[in-house]
Design a protein around this motif. Sequence first.
Motif, PDB file in Angstrom:
ATOM      1  N   ARG A   1       0.809  -1.216   0.000  1.00 47.17           N
ATOM      2  CA  ARG A   1       0.000   0.000   0.000  1.00 47.17           C
ATOM      3  C   ARG A   1       0.843   1.269   0.000  1.00 47.17           C
ATOM      4  O   ARG A   1       0.328   2.342   0.268  1.00 47.17           O
ATOM      5  N   HIS A   2       2.090   1.159  -0.318  1.00 45.23           N
ATOM      6  CA  HIS A   2       2.976   2.329  -0.307  1.00 45.23           C
ATOM      7  C   HIS A   2       2.745   3.194  -1.544  1.00 45.23           C
ATOM      8  O   HIS A   2       2.593   2.698  -2.660  1.00 45.23           O
ATOM      9  N   LEU A   3       2.710   4.476  -1.302  1.00 46.09           N
ATOM     10  CA  LEU A   3       2.651   5.469  -2.368  1.00 46.09           C
ATOM     11  C   LEU A   3       3.853   6.385  -2.158  1.00 46.09           C
ATOM     12  O   LEU A   3       3.773   7.397  -1.465  1.00 46.09           O
ATOM     13  N   GLY A   4       4.956   5.986  -2.760  1.00 47.26           N
ATOM     14  CA  GLY A   4       6.205   6.683  -2.486  1.00 47.26           C
ATOM     15  C   GLY A   4       6.965   5.971  -1.376  1.00 47.26           C
ATOM     16  O   GLY A   4       6.507   4.971  -0.814  1.00 47.26           O
ATOM     17  N   PRO A   5       8.109   6.475  -0.998  1.00 49.03           N
ATOM     18  CA  PRO A   5       8.940   5.789  -0.006  1.00 49.03           C
ATOM     19  C   PRO A   5       8.411   5.853   1.426  1.00 49.03           C
ATOM     20  O   PRO A   5       8.741   4.995   2.242  1.00 49.03           O
ATOM     21  N   ARG A   6       7.582   6.850   1.734  1.00 54.50           N
ATOM     22  CA  ARG A   6       7.160   7.037   3.124  1.00 54.50           C
ATOM     23  C   ARG A   6       5.647   6.939   3.333  1.00 54.50           C
ATOM     24  O   ARG A   6       5.208   6.493   4.382  1.00 54.50           O
ATOM     25  N   PHE A   7       4.881   7.374   2.350  1.00 52.79           N
ATOM     26  CA  PHE A   7       3.420   7.429   2.536  1.00 52.79           C
ATOM     27  C   PHE A   7       2.798   6.066   2.253  1.00 52.79           C
ATOM     28  O   PHE A   7       3.127   5.409   1.265  1.00 52.79           O
TER      29      PHE A   7
END
Length: 276
Positions: free
Chosen positions: A58-64
């Motif tokens: 469920r990651h959208l980018g490295p942190r979100f």
Amino acid sequence: MNPDGSINKPWNLCTLQQVEDLKTLIRISPIWSTGILLHTPIATQMSLVVLQALAMDRHLGPRFQISAGTMTVFATISSSISLALMNCFLLPLFHKLTNTSPTLLKRIGIGHILSISSMALSALVESKRLTTARTHKLTGNSIVPMSVFWLVPQLVVVGVGITFMFPGQVMFYYQEFPKSIKSTAAAMVAVVSGTAYYLGTAVVDLIRKTTGWLPDGINDGRMDNVYWLLAVVGLINFGYYLVCSWMYKYQNVENKEPIIVAKLEISDQGSGSHQT
């Protein structure tokens, strides 16, 4: 009757309008009943999508990271956008090309087809997710290296289906009901939706008790079979709907295709003004 002319037992008598209202409800009840099995797969799908999302990347980018419960928002967004497109572009374009408007029963039928398509698409996506899990030897509820956005297409399709079925049902009941009970049109759809969500919960519990498709760890189960089952149920219900809609006779024929009626009225008024 009492000596003074009043009714002795008012519950044993009814007006002619009340009889006609009951006849209308009985006449529409077969089509109304098809809505229960139309909404039940959707209600079940909204629950299963959350379970799928919990076991996907469920990651959208490295942190979100996207919340699993928010995945159903894609169905809402799809429904909102498609509703605006349908009212502003698709229906006027359809009327311009064919000089007719799709009846309300046809709109509901399109909702049936899109709902079945969404269940089939969900089964294919889940089958791919399970294959990926077994390739990486993942069990239980381990995160499968597969993006959660694979779930978006099925939610978009069901959102478009909701655009056809929900407004179509409300408009159909409002059109066909007598004036005395037109206010219950929206309530008819609400009852169907509420019943479907309760039935969807019962279906999931029944599947868990009678099959091994939905264990505690979804990577060890066969959720794709659940979706295929919902697609088959939807297909059978669609056949039942076709029979009911084919046998149904519109009561308010003058409102069957409002765009055409309005056009005819405008043309009649224009010809009358030319004659004068």
